[in-house]
Design a protein around this motif. Structure first.
Motif, PDB file in Angstrom:
ATOM      1  N   ALA A  51       0.822  -1.208   0.000  1.00  0.00           N
ATOM      2  CA  ALA A  51       0.000   0.000   0.000  1.00  0.00           C
ATOM      3  C   ALA A  51       0.857   1.261   0.000  1.00  0.00           C
ATOM      4  CB  ALA A  51      -0.933  -0.011   1.211  1.00  0.00           C
ATOM      5  N   LEU A  52       1.934   1.268   0.771  1.00  0.00           N
ATOM      6  CA  LEU A  52       2.810   2.443   0.821  1.00  0.00           C
ATOM      7  C   LEU A  52       3.584   2.612  -0.488  1.00  0.00           C
ATOM      8  CD1 LEU A  52       4.140   2.266   4.490  1.00  0.00           C
ATOM      9  CD2 LEU A  52       2.478   3.874   3.549  1.00  0.00           C
ATOM     10  N   ALA A  70       2.405   1.805  -3.372  1.00  0.00           N
ATOM     11  CA  ALA A  70       1.412   2.333  -4.307  1.00  0.00           C
ATOM     12  C   ALA A  70       1.193   3.827  -4.103  1.00  0.00           C
ATOM     13  CB  ALA A  70       0.089   1.580  -4.142  1.00  0.00           C
ATOM     14  N   LEU A  71       1.458   4.304  -2.871  1.00  0.00           N
ATOM     15  CA  LEU A  71       1.318   5.735  -2.580  1.00  0.00           C
ATOM     16  C   LEU A  71       2.590   6.519  -2.913  1.00  0.00           C
ATOM     17  CD1 LEU A  71      -0.640   5.556   0.803  1.00  0.00           C
ATOM     18  CD2 LEU A  71      -1.512   6.394  -1.390  1.00  0.00           C
ATOM     19  N   GLY A  72       3.593   5.835  -3.465  1.00  0.00           N
ATOM     20  CA  GLY A  72       4.792   6.526  -3.927  1.00  0.00           C
ATOM     21  C   GLY A  72       5.995   6.433  -3.019  1.00  0.00           C
ATOM     22  N   HIS A  73       5.902   5.685  -1.923  1.00  0.00           N
ATOM     23  CA  HIS A  73       7.046   5.541  -1.029  1.00  0.00           C
ATOM     24  C   HIS A  73       8.033   4.519  -1.591  1.00  0.00           C
ATOM     25  CE1 HIS A  73       5.401   7.904   2.322  1.00  0.00           C
ATOM     26  NE2 HIS A  73       4.225   7.406   1.979  1.00  0.00           N
ATOM     27  N   GLU A  94      -7.461   1.118   1.813  1.00  0.00           N
ATOM     28  CA  GLU A  94      -7.165   2.477   1.325  1.00  0.00           C
ATOM     29  C   GLU A  94      -7.235   3.495   2.464  1.00  0.00           C
ATOM     30  OE1 GLU A  94      -8.622  -0.148  -1.832  1.00  0.00           O
ATOM     31  OE2 GLU A  94      -9.462   0.443   0.123  1.00  0.00           O
ATOM     32  N   ALA A 121      -4.264   2.817   4.967  1.00  0.00           N
ATOM     33  CA  ALA A 121      -2.989   3.143   4.320  1.00  0.00           C
ATOM     34  C   ALA A 121      -2.733   4.641   4.347  1.00  0.00           C
ATOM     35  CB  ALA A 121      -2.977   2.630   2.884  1.00  0.00           C
ATOM     36  N   LEU A 122      -3.768   5.444   4.180  1.00  0.00           N
ATOM     37  CA  LEU A 122      -3.596   6.896   4.234  1.00  0.00           C
ATOM     38  C   LEU A 122      -3.211   7.351   5.636  1.00  0.00           C
ATOM     39  CD1 LEU A 122      -6.535   8.135   1.964  1.00  0.00           C
ATOM     40  CD2 LEU A 122      -4.080   8.188   1.460  1.00  0.00           C
ATOM     41  N   ASP A 147       0.393   6.596   5.833  1.00  0.00           N
ATOM     42  CA  ASP A 147       1.081   7.583   5.011  1.00  0.00           C
ATOM     43  C   ASP A 147       1.316   8.866   5.805  1.00  0.00           C
ATOM     44  OD1 ASP A 147       2.006   8.655   2.358  1.00  0.00           O
ATOM     45  OD2 ASP A 147       0.236   9.929   2.603  1.00  0.00           O
TER      46      ASP A 147
END
Length: 345
Positions: free
Chosen positions: A14-15, A17-20, A331, A334-335, A338
């Motif tokens: 998940a992280l 996918a968030l760009g990490h 989702e 995960a935020l 984040d």
């Protein structure tokens, strides 16, 4: 194949996918049992599990070398026990250090050093992530931590199923490691009572562990060879939930109880023990689950029979559970992670 490892893979994906830029460092065994996003780097310090008493300094040095090589900015230790290695390994590196607790505070899993590790995490990590509000309160009361104790529940590791399970098969599902903590011995004693009164119903206990020989012997002793089975590790949990009609958690204690959320997502009525900390916080007795005392085979059998015999009541539990499961969407959680890893000191 354990829960903490599964959540590590879920959160890492998940992280990423968030760009990490995510790296997983295992102490040993680079082979992941769970699918990882191709952008994730997975490394291991040792090819096989060493004696950590003898390899303590090598472990600390390896973690430090890894963090410096990858210019790690945020380090999440996926067990508070790891503070014993990670804290000395990262001295002077200026990392944002998060400890992620998967057990409940009053359980040390037979390792007294865990109590020391938790004290160190509460003093020297920036945040300690726990899975329930009950555990958050215990950390704050017992340790008066300098760290920020944050409650972030485990997320549902797969998308919310668009439709509930059909529940057409006479199958009660249980799932977890075959260890004493999961109370499968109590469940089998309860199932002996259920089997005598519910013709055609089967019990499946998915999982693997040290209790397999004892549980196999108990199945034979109770005469349940044709009514209960131990099919091993479940490599496709979604298929298993989809083929079940009732889910049972018989644990003596739990850190969270992710299987409850998964089963509710599939619209399975839940029968569970009232154990700390997850089930006691996750479930609303009589509304989305039938809840019984731990270690009580008679009460567990009565609750299972109630769900089996009362389809309307089972449907009400299932519908309420499915609504609750939707609040644990990956989702959303995960935020929150984040935001946590981006938090400034």
């Amino acid at each position: 194949m354990a829960g903490a490892e599964r959540m590590t893979a879920t959160l890492a994906n998940a992280l990423a996918a968030l760009g990490h830029n995510v790296t997983i460092l295992s102490l040993w065994d680079q082979a992941s049992q769970f699918a990882l996003d191709p952008r994730i780097r997975h490394e291991a310090l040792f090819a096989q599990r060493p004696s950590f008493k003898r390899a303590y300094l090598a472990t600390v040095a390896g973690i430090r070398r890894h963090c410096r090589a990858h210019r790690t900015e945020v380090l999440v230790q996926v067990d508070t026990m790891l503070a014993l290695f990670v804290l000395p390994a990262t001295v002077g590196l200026g990392l944002h250090h998060i400890a992620w607790e998967h057990c409940h505070f009053d359980q040390d899993l037979g390792k007294p050093a865990r109590k020391l590790a938790r004290r160190l995490a509460a003093r020297f990590c920036r945040q300690v992530v726990v899975l329930t509000e009950r555990d958050r309160q215990r950390w704050r009361e017992a340790l008066r931590p300098r760290s920020d104790i944050v409650c972030l529940p485990n997320p549902l590791p797969f998308p919310m199923p668009p439709e509930p399970a059909p529940r057409t098969q006479k199958t009660v599902l249980a799932m977890g490691r075959l260890v004493a903590a999961k109370g499968f011995d109590v469940l089998l004693h309860a199932w002996q009572q259920v089997a005598a009164q519910a013709p055609g119903w089967q019990l499946l206990i998915h999982g693997e562990g040290e209790e397999r020989p004892a549980l196999t012997a108990l199945i034979n002793e109770l005469g349940l060879q044709d009514r209960a089975s131990l099919p091993g590790i479940c490599h496709d949990p979604q298929q298993a939930y989809g083929r079940a009609s009732v889910f049972c958690l018989s644990s003596r204690y739990e850190g969270f109880g992710l299987v409850l959320i998964e089963a509710m997502a599939f619209g399975l009525p839940i029968v569970s023990t009232d154990c700390e900390t997850g089930p006691r916080e996750l479930l609303t007795p009589g509304q989305d689950a039938l809840v019984v005392p731990t270690g009580n085979a008679k009460a567990l059998a009565e609750a299972l029979l109630s769900v089996i015999r009362d389809p309307d009541g089972a449907n009400r539990l299932a519908d309420a559970g499915r609504r609750k499961a939707s609040t644990f969407a990956l989702e959303r959680i995960a935020l929150q992670w984040d935001a946590l890893v981006k938090a400034q000191p």
